[in-house]
Design a protein around this motif. Structure first.
Motif, PDB file in Angstrom:
ATOM      1  N   SER A   1      -9.213   7.796 -10.311  1.00 57.61           N
ATOM      2  CA  SER A   1      -7.858   8.337 -10.427  1.00 57.61           C
ATOM      3  C   SER A   1      -7.183   8.529  -9.070  1.00 57.61           C
ATOM      4  O   SER A   1      -5.953   8.599  -8.987  1.00 57.61           O
ATOM      5  CB  SER A   1      -7.898   9.674 -11.185  1.00 57.61           C
ATOM      6  OG  SER A   1      -8.725  10.617 -10.493  1.00 57.61           O
ATOM      7  N   SER A   2      -7.981   8.587  -8.003  1.00 60.37           N
ATOM      8  CA  SER A   2      -7.406   8.764  -6.661  1.00 60.37           C
ATOM      9  C   SER A   2      -6.649   7.528  -6.203  1.00 60.37           C
ATOM     10  O   SER A   2      -5.870   7.599  -5.238  1.00 60.37           O
ATOM     11  CB  SER A   2      -8.515   9.083  -5.650  1.00 60.37           C
ATOM     12  OG  SER A   2      -9.211  10.261  -6.001  1.00 60.37           O
ATOM     13  N   LEU A   3      -6.843   6.402  -6.872  1.00 56.38           N
ATOM     14  CA  LEU A   3      -6.161   5.173  -6.468  1.00 56.38           C
ATOM     15  C   LEU A   3      -4.652   5.277  -6.629  1.00 56.38           C
ATOM     16  O   LEU A   3      -3.904   4.511  -6.016  1.00 56.38           O
ATOM     17  CB  LEU A   3      -6.687   3.992  -7.292  1.00 56.38           C
ATOM     18  CG  LEU A   3      -8.165   3.641  -7.092  1.00 56.38           C
ATOM     19  CD1 LEU A   3      -8.583   2.559  -8.080  1.00 56.38           C
ATOM     20  CD2 LEU A   3      -8.420   3.174  -5.665  1.00 56.38           C
ATOM     21  N   ARG A   4      -4.183   6.224  -7.452  1.00 64.73           N
ATOM     22  CA  ARG A   4      -2.740   6.369  -7.657  1.00 64.73           C
ATOM     23  C   ARG A   4      -2.051   6.942  -6.426  1.00 64.73           C
ATOM     24  O   ARG A   4      -0.838   6.765  -6.249  1.00 64.73           O
ATOM     25  CB  ARG A   4      -2.488   7.285  -8.859  1.00 64.73           C
ATOM     26  CG  ARG A   4      -3.079   6.756 -10.163  1.00 64.73           C
ATOM     27  CD  ARG A   4      -2.978   7.792 -11.265  1.00 64.73           C
ATOM     28  NE  ARG A   4      -3.643   7.342 -12.488  1.00 64.73           N
ATOM     29  CZ  ARG A   4      -3.832   8.097 -13.559  1.00 64.73           C
ATOM     30  NH1 ARG A   4      -3.403   9.371 -13.559  1.00 64.73           N
ATOM     31  NH2 ARG A   4      -4.442   7.615 -14.619  1.00 64.73           N
ATOM     32  N   SER A   5      -2.794   7.638  -5.592  1.00 56.29           N
ATOM     33  CA  SER A   5      -2.229   8.207  -4.364  1.00 56.29           C
ATOM     34  C   SER A   5      -2.385   7.196  -3.230  1.00 56.29           C
ATOM     35  O   SER A   5      -3.500   6.781  -2.911  1.00 56.29           O
ATOM     36  CB  SER A   5      -2.938   9.521  -4.009  1.00 56.29           C
ATOM     37  OG  SER A   5      -2.509   9.998  -2.762  1.00 56.29           O
ATOM     38  N   LEU A   6      -1.278   6.795  -2.618  1.00 57.33           N
ATOM     39  CA  LEU A   6      -1.329   5.759  -1.580  1.00 57.33           C
ATOM     40  C   LEU A   6      -1.984   6.260  -0.304  1.00 57.33           C
ATOM     41  O   LEU A   6      -2.641   5.496   0.398  1.00 57.33           O
ATOM     42  CB  LEU A   6       0.093   5.272  -1.278  1.00 57.33           C
ATOM     43  CG  LEU A   6       0.829   4.602  -2.443  1.00 57.33           C
ATOM     44  CD1 LEU A   6       2.241   4.233  -2.021  1.00 57.33           C
ATOM     45  CD2 LEU A   6       0.073   3.381  -2.917  1.00 57.33           C
ATOM     46  N   GLY A   7      -1.813   7.515   0.024  1.00 57.08           N
ATOM     47  CA  GLY A   7      -2.411   8.051   1.245  1.00 57.08           C
ATOM     48  C   GLY A   7      -1.861   7.368   2.487  1.00 57.08           C
ATOM     49  O   GLY A   7      -0.641   7.304   2.698  1.00 57.08           O
ATOM     50  N   LYS A   8      -2.737   6.817   3.300  1.00 57.85           N
ATOM     51  CA  LYS A   8      -2.353   6.231   4.591  1.00 57.85           C
ATOM     52  C   LYS A   8      -2.178   4.713   4.533  1.00 57.85           C
ATOM     53  O   LYS A   8      -2.113   4.064   5.576  1.00 57.85           O
ATOM     54  CB  LYS A   8      -3.414   6.576   5.634  1.00 57.85           C
ATOM     55  CG  LYS A   8      -3.601   8.068   5.866  1.00 57.85           C
ATOM     56  CD  LYS A   8      -4.690   8.331   6.886  1.00 57.85           C
ATOM     57  CE  LYS A   8      -4.923   9.821   7.087  1.00 57.85           C
ATOM     58  NZ  LYS A   8      -6.025  10.077   8.063  1.00 57.85           N
ATOM     59  N   ILE A   9      -2.118   4.151   3.367  1.00 59.43           N
ATOM     60  CA  ILE A   9      -1.946   2.698   3.261  1.00 59.43           C
ATOM     61  C   ILE A   9      -0.585   2.311   3.835  1.00 59.43           C
ATOM     62  O   ILE A   9       0.444   2.907   3.474  1.00 59.43           O
ATOM     63  CB  ILE A   9      -2.049   2.258   1.784  1.00 59.43           C
ATOM     64  CG1 ILE A   9      -3.445   2.593   1.241  1.00 59.43           C
ATOM     65  CG2 ILE A   9      -1.774   0.768   1.649  1.00 59.43           C
ATOM     66  CD1 ILE A   9      -3.628   2.263  -0.232  1.00 59.43           C
ATOM     67  N   PRO A  10      -0.525   1.327   4.760  1.00 61.97           N
ATOM     68  CA  PRO A  10       0.754   0.947   5.397  1.00 61.97           C
ATOM     69  C   PRO A  10       1.776   0.448   4.372  1.00 61.97           C
ATOM     70  O   PRO A  10       1.426  -0.115   3.332  1.00 61.97           O
ATOM     71  CB  PRO A  10       0.341  -0.173   6.360  1.00 61.97           C
ATOM     72  CG  PRO A  10      -1.116   0.018   6.586  1.00 61.97           C
ATOM     73  CD  PRO A  10      -1.666   0.586   5.326  1.00 61.97           C
ATOM     74  N   LYS A  11       3.046   0.664   4.688  1.00 65.24           N
ATOM     75  CA  LYS A  11       4.109   0.285   3.760  1.00 65.24           C
ATOM     76  C   LYS A  11       4.123  -1.213   3.486  1.00 65.24           C
ATOM     77  O   LYS A  11       4.431  -1.638   2.366  1.00 65.24           O
ATOM     78  CB  LYS A  11       5.457   0.727   4.331  1.00 65.24           C
ATOM     79  CG  LYS A  11       5.642   2.236   4.378  1.00 65.24           C
ATOM     80  CD  LYS A  11       7.029   2.605   4.893  1.00 65.24           C
ATOM     81  CE  LYS A  11       7.225   4.123   4.903  1.00 65.24           C
ATOM     82  NZ  LYS A  11       8.577   4.499   5.409  1.00 65.24           N
ATOM     83  N   SER A  12       3.808  -2.015   4.509  1.00 65.09           N
ATOM     84  CA  SER A  12       3.840  -3.464   4.313  1.00 65.09           C
ATOM     85  C   SER A  12       2.743  -3.942   3.376  1.00 65.09           C
ATOM     86  O   SER A  12       2.812  -5.062   2.856  1.00 65.09           O
ATOM     87  CB  SER A  12       3.709  -4.174   5.665  1.00 65.09           C
ATOM     88  OG  SER A  12       2.503  -3.787   6.319  1.00 65.09           O
ATOM     89  N   LEU A  13       1.725  -3.107   3.141  1.00 68.16           N
ATOM     90  CA  LEU A  13       0.623  -3.488   2.265  1.00 68.16           C
ATOM     91  C   LEU A  13       0.752  -2.876   0.873  1.00 68.16           C
ATOM     92  O   LEU A  13       0.079  -3.320  -0.069  1.00 68.16           O
ATOM     93  CB  LEU A  13      -0.703  -3.056   2.910  1.00 68.16           C
ATOM     94  CG  LEU A  13      -2.010  -3.480   2.238  1.00 68.16           C
ATOM     95  CD1 LEU A  13      -2.092  -4.998   2.106  1.00 68.16           C
ATOM     96  CD2 LEU A  13      -3.205  -2.949   3.021  1.00 68.16           C
ATOM     97  N   VAL A  14       1.621  -1.895   0.724  1.00 67.85           N
ATOM     98  CA  VAL A  14       1.716  -1.163  -0.540  1.00 67.85           C
ATOM     99  C   VAL A  14       2.036  -2.067  -1.732  1.00 67.85           C
ATOM    100  O   VAL A  14       1.370  -1.982  -2.784  1.00 67.85           O
ATOM    101  CB  VAL A  14       2.753  -0.024  -0.414  1.00 67.85           C
ATOM    102  CG1 VAL A  14       3.088   0.555  -1.790  1.00 67.85           C
ATOM    103  CG2 VAL A  14       2.213   1.077   0.488  1.00 67.85           C
TER     104      VAL A  14
END
Length: 678
Positions: free
Chosen positions: A223-236
């Motif tokens: 379920s934590s996959l729903r939170s983007l956290g520190k993933i860069p915007k270009s990769l989102v």
């Protein structure tokens, strides 16, 4: 008859050299060890599986991983070197690697992984998945941080092949039975789901989990996959496609790479482009390679150090050896060389430099001379004198003025490492020819400047015979900066001239320059004249400095033999002076008369600065006989000083002046007319 069975583990050519690492994954069968090849000490990684009772299913998975790793060959999959299978254990030898989790933790303690490094690491893992799915028709079925490893160059490698299965037909997917691994399974694999996706859908979901862990740390629940956290915007956007609920919408690994490498994508950067070019450099056109190496230098500062050492450097050396890359590789080669220790530099860079110096390519030679400062400290004296200097001196005769000029400048760096003959004979011949015959004024000027700077490395005879004549020749040069350089040369090397030379040879030359057409030359001449006159006046006003000679010479330390030889030869003090100085002098010249040398220890002298001075009988006997002077006449002081380095010359009143030398007859008690020995 008894047969003694051989121990296969003992005969295995690899061994573990360190305690095992923490388990690669909780409940996993493999243990990772740092190992080495017994014969050569070459570092490797050793994966070990110990067969346990009632673990047939897990043993079959380990054997399957062994087989897959042995048969699959791809740059982005863990490289298999050797293996051993017995009834009790399985050993798999691979290239030296560390688990991705351990690598991230170690880098996180310093500054963490940059987006450039992560982008290339993910690129490699996706490329490995594309190879498995599209070329081999295999499903990895275990993509997670525990299945990824990092080599010495920072390259990411895909491992963990235990649960791999075929993507063709109705082959059963191996059951994991490990909760820590099942959390990476996509939702369609649950019992209640009826969604059917593509053959790559499950692995691409797990790739999304890997991306989340790289940026945010261990994944505790799906379920934590729903939170983007520190993933860069270009990769989102691309990440969201991977963890989407509909498995049919998850892209093929090849399509995912294409999307991420597109304009503005997460993998659209010069680091990924550099790596992709290096992978295909052997099939590139020569013009493309030349352009690549020219642009590489501007990016190296942003690249990881390990990547430069273990991936860029081998490619640079290969390009020089087999591709005739020429001088264009020098700048990036020396920049990467800064990351090497002394031993690595000697093994990898120096042989290339030596070979480059013998190249007839002018561009190569001038680049080497211009950048010599970056590698001169790694060159030893035998290499310089036998393999480099013989090629460098050809530059003095080159028809290209730029090469002649750079050759002159390079002598400032080479002079401390040159042999006696190369420095005092061969180099002086070339300098004399350049000063007298070169048609380029700046080259004549630089030759004079260089001669003044390397003066401390010349021996006493060369300084005496060459410096005054060379600087005098420069003061008559039609090129004004050369005349100024001659004046500055006299000033810079004033410690190496006797007072008689200052008065009878140097000052007359300087006085003629007070009428020079160029004001800058005149100004330098007046400054030099005042400096030499101050020295002469200091000696004239205070001729009784010999009383402090013993204490002063002891401080000069390393030049003690040179000074003692001068004293004994020029002053005739081979016996009298021992009470003042030789009693404690450790040099080899004074030791036969020194009673305290054994207590002081054999310190020795810098014999390299005074070649053949001890073997010259004329200097031993002295040249002061037949002269008579009267008390009170200041002409009785012959002011020839020791030919020492600037740091060895005595300082009187804040200025550096050679020692005064009384030459009158020695009286009782060691006293001379006109001077007192204390």
């Amino acid at each position: 008859m008894w047969f003694f069975a051989r121990d296969p583990i003992r005969d295995f050519p690899f061994e573990s050299v360190a305690p095992q690492e923490p388990p690669l994954q909780p409940g996993g069968p493999w243990q990772l060890h740092r190992g080495k090849r017994k014969a050569t000490g070459e570092p490797v990684s050793l994966f070990v599986y110990d067969v346990k009772p009632n673990s047939e299913e897990q043993t079959q998975l380990a054997k399957a991983a062994f087989k897959h790793l042995k048969t699959l060959r791809h740059p982005n999959i863990l490289s298999y070197i050797d293996g051993l299978e017995t009834e009790k254990c399985l050993h798999v030898v691979t290239e030296p690697v560390v688990p991705l989790r351990a690598y991230l933790e170690s880098r996180g303690e310093v500054k963490g992984l940059s987006d450039l490094e992560i982008s290339w690491g993910l690129h490699q893992i996706v490329k490995a998945l594309s190879f498995l799915v599209n070329d081999c028709h295999l499903i990895h079925n275990n993509v997670c941080a525990a299945a990824v490893f990092v080599d010495r160059a920072g390259e990411w490698k895909l491992g963990g092949l235990d649960y791999m299965c075929s993507a063709v037909g109705e082959s059963a997917v191996p059951r994991k039975g490990v909760p820590e691994l099942e959390k990476y399974d996509p939702p369609e694999l649950t019992e209640n789901s009826k969604a059917i996706g593509e053959k790559w859908s499950a692995d691409m979901w797990r790739l999304g989990c890997l991306i989340w862990e790289v940026f945010n740390g261990p994944l505790l629940r799906s379920s934590s996959l729903r939170s983007l956290g520190k993933i860069p915007k270009s990769l989102v956007p691309h990440y969201c496609e991977l963890v989407g609920a509909n498995p049919k919408l998850r892209p093929n690994p090849a399509k995912f790479l294409q999307n991420c490498c597109g304009p503005g994508g997460f993998m659209d950067n010069h680091f990924v482009e550099t790596n992709l070019f290096l992978e295909e450099i052997q099939i590139k056109e020569p013009a493309e390679r030349q352009k690549f190496f020219q642009e590489l230098n501007t990016h190296l500062d942003t690249f990881p150090e390990d990547f430069c050492r273990h991936k860029v450097l081998p490619q640079l050396l290969t390009a020089f050896e087999f591709s005739n890359a020429g001088a264009v590789i020098l700048t990036p080669l020396f920049k990467v060389g800064k990351f090497l220790n002394s031993q690595e530099y000697q093994q990898k860079i120096i042989p290339v430099i030596v070979k480059m110096f013998s190249s007839p390519d002018r561009a190569m030679r001038i680049r080497l001379l211009q950048q010599m400062e970056q590698f001169i400290q790694y060159l030893n004296e035998p290499t310089v004198n036998t393999q480099i200097f013989p090629h460098v001196v050809h530059g003095f005769l080159d028809t290209n003025p730029a090469i002649r000029e750079q050759t002159v400048k390079s002598m400032l760096l080479l002079a401390p490492k040159l042999s006696e003959n190369n420095l005092n004979v061969e180099l002086m011949k070339h300098f004399a020819r350049l000063q007298a015959r070169d048609d380029q004024g700046p080259i004549r000027c630089n030759t004079t400047v260089c001669l003044g700077k390397i003066g401390p490395y010349l021996n006493a005879n060369t300084r005496k015979n060459v410096l005054i004549s060379a600087f005098t020749r420069a003061t008559k040069d039609p090129f004004a900066p050369s005349r100024a350089a001659g004046v500055l040369g006299f000033s810079a090397t004033h410690n190496y001239f006797s007072m008689s030379d200052c008065a009878f040879k140097i000052l007359p030359v300087l006085c003629t320059l007070t009428m020079d057409p160029e004001k800058t030359v005149r100004d330098q001449a007046f400054k030099a004249i005042r400096s030499f006159l101050t020295k002469l006046e200091t000696i004239s006003e205070d001729p009784s400095q010999l009383a402090e000679l013993g204490e002063l010479l002891w401080e000069l330390g390393r030049n003690s033999m040179q000074i003692c030889v001068w004293l004994s030869g020029q002053m005739g003090l081979s016996r009298t002076f021992c009470h003042l100085f030789r009693e404690g002098c450790p040099c080899s010249f004074c030791q036969p008369w020194s009673r305290g040398s054994r207590q002081l220890g054999r310190v020795g002298c810098d014999r390299g600065l005074v070649p053949d001075v001890e073997a010259d009988p004329d200097q031993r006997r002295g040249r002061t006989r037949g002269r008579e002077h009267t008390r009170g006449d200041t002409s009785q002081y012959d002011v020839r000083g020791p030919q020492t380095r600037d740091w060895a010359a005595p300082c009187l009143g804040g200025s550096s002046t050679p020692l005064i030398q009384p030459v009158g007859p020695v009286g009782a008690g060691g006293r001379r007319d006109g001077g007192q020995l204390g």
